[in-house]
Write an enzyme that holds these catalytic residues in place. Structure first.
Site, PDB file in Angstrom:
ATOM      1  CE1 TYR A  57      34.879 -63.089  -2.664  1.00 21.24           C
ATOM      2  CE2 TYR A  57      33.460 -65.014  -2.504  1.00 21.24           C
ATOM      3  CZ  TYR A  57      33.723 -63.759  -3.016  1.00 21.24           C
ATOM      4  OH  TYR A  57      32.812 -63.175  -3.867  1.00 21.24           O
ATOM      5  CG  HIS A 124      36.188 -62.328  -8.594  1.00 19.46           C
ATOM      6  ND1 HIS A 124      36.570 -62.939  -7.422  1.00 19.46           N
ATOM      7  CD2 HIS A 124      35.200 -61.481  -8.243  1.00 19.46           C
ATOM      8  CE1 HIS A 124      35.849 -62.481  -6.413  1.00 19.46           C
ATOM      9  NE2 HIS A 124      35.011 -61.590  -6.893  1.00 19.46           N
ATOM     10  N   PRO A 204      22.371 -58.163  -2.254  1.00 17.96           N
ATOM     11  CG  PRO A 204      21.077 -60.095  -2.058  1.00 17.96           C
ATOM     12  CD  PRO A 204      22.503 -59.629  -2.189  1.00 17.96           C
ATOM     13  N   GLY A 206      21.973 -54.667   0.339  1.00 14.75           N
ATOM     14  CA  GLY A 206      22.656 -53.384   0.502  1.00 14.75           C
ATOM     15  C   GLY A 206      23.764 -53.435   1.536  1.00 14.75           C
ATOM     16  N   GLY A 208      23.880 -54.982   4.238  1.00 17.18           N
ATOM     17  CA  GLY A 208      23.321 -54.905   5.583  1.00 17.18           C
ATOM     18  C   GLY A 208      22.400 -53.734   5.812  1.00 17.18           C
TER      19      GLY A 208
END
Length: 335
Positions: A57, A124, A204, A206, A208
């Site tokens: 990230y 990952h 969770p 979606g 946004g």
């Protein structure tokens, strides 16, 4: 600790915990140091007790922000990070599950995070050029040395989960799960429960969509990863938006926001599920944690399942290129 708790590597954490990626990666520009400091400390003050990051990230930026701004509060949160993606700043991320790379990544992460111990460390992505047993074996070595507390895997199939677990106990699997991404229900959610692992649900909300705040995709930032996702393209997104009016009415009936409704639905799907919504908005941070105290009406649950599911959502969750990096089960178009 407010509201619902779930066990992660045998430790209680808030059912709604925090994905930190957005501060550094995926949805536009990195947040400033000043803002990140305020945001991360506010998250702990609100009761988020598990923070999820990864080496990839922002090419380490995300881990560095956690280390710089909240390492002095290390005893207040469960720390999860991930390895197995390349992180050269001048290139696209590449999957690398070789044991020596996993070890080097962990050592670098520990320095950036300013800690001697990562509570949960995920592979990952699976490296198709390396036996998964070799990658998991490297993580097991790090656990024995005390550098990590538990081993996790991300975005893999139930079959790969069982292979990994046979090599070394897997404490958590992290994959996407929401009303509009139900792939976990094919097999891997049940598999996680069978082996006693937590299921950590990323996106969770979606990405946004389920917040009812993204109606015009042309306003997304230039480097927003949703630009590559079929569900958000001009062919599919208008059809998906048509699901929202009925969805918003269900949130109103429940007396909560659309985002809180989506999070409560995810948590209700299994006692081993932890939701990690990602945001870099302080108002959203405060809004999301409220779902930790929300119990949905059974009739609303039924209506949600009928309204938004793999049959009613238009478009794949990933591009073909991204899909090739995961072994997560996919629905048969005829199902």
């Amino acid at each position: 600790m407010p509201g619902l708790t779930r066990l992660l590597a045998k430790r209680p954490v808030s059912g709604v915990s925090l994905g930190c990626m957005s501060l550094s990666h995926g949805y536009g520009e990195k947040s400033s140091s000043e803002y990140s400091e305020k945001f991360l400390n506010k998250a702990l003050d609100l009761g988020y007790t598990m923070l999820d990051t990864a080496a990839v990230y922002g090419h380490g930026h995300n881990e560095s922000m956690l280390g710089k701004f909240i390492s002095q509060r290390r005893n207040e949160f469960f720390l999860a990070s991930k390895c197995g993606f390349g992180q050269k700043p001048d290139s696209q991320p590449s999957i690398n599950g070789r044991p020596e790379y996993i070890r080097a990544t962990c050592e670098a992460s520990l320095k950036r995070l300013q800690t001697e111990h990562i509570d949960l460390y995920y592979l990952h992505r699976r490296d198709f050029n390396v036996p998964i047993e070799d990658s998991i074996g490297a993580l097991a070595d790090l656990q024995r040395e005390g550098k990590i507390g538990a081993v996790g895997v991300s975005e893999i199939s139930a079959a790969d989960l069982h292979k990994a677990h046979a090599e070394h106990p897997i404490s958590a699997i992290q994959s996407e799960y929401s009303l509009w991404t139900r792939n976990a229900e094919i097999e891997v959610l049940k598999a996680s429960q069978n082996i006693g692992a937590a299921y950590v649900a990323f996106s969770p909300l979606g990405r946004g969509f389920l917040t009812n705040k993204l109606h015009d995709t042309s306003q997304m930032a230039e480097h927003d990863l949703r630009q590559t996702m079929p569900r958000f393209n001009a062919d599919n997104y208008p059809a998906n938006l048509s699901l929202l009016p009925a969805y918003v009415k269900l949130a109103q009936r429940q007396g909560c926001t659309p985002a809180q409704l989506a999070l409560a639905w995810v948590l209700a799907q299994g006692a081993n599920i932890i939701a990690i919504p990602g945001t870099k908005d302080l108002a959203h941070l405060e809004e999301n944690i409220v779902a930790n105290n929300l119990e949905l009406d059974s009739d609303i649950m039924l209506k949600l399942n009928d309204l938004i599911n793999q049959h009613t959502v238009h478009g794949a969750r990933y591009s073909d290129r991204a899909e090739a990096t995961v072994t997560t089960e996919r629905f048969n178009p005829k199902d």
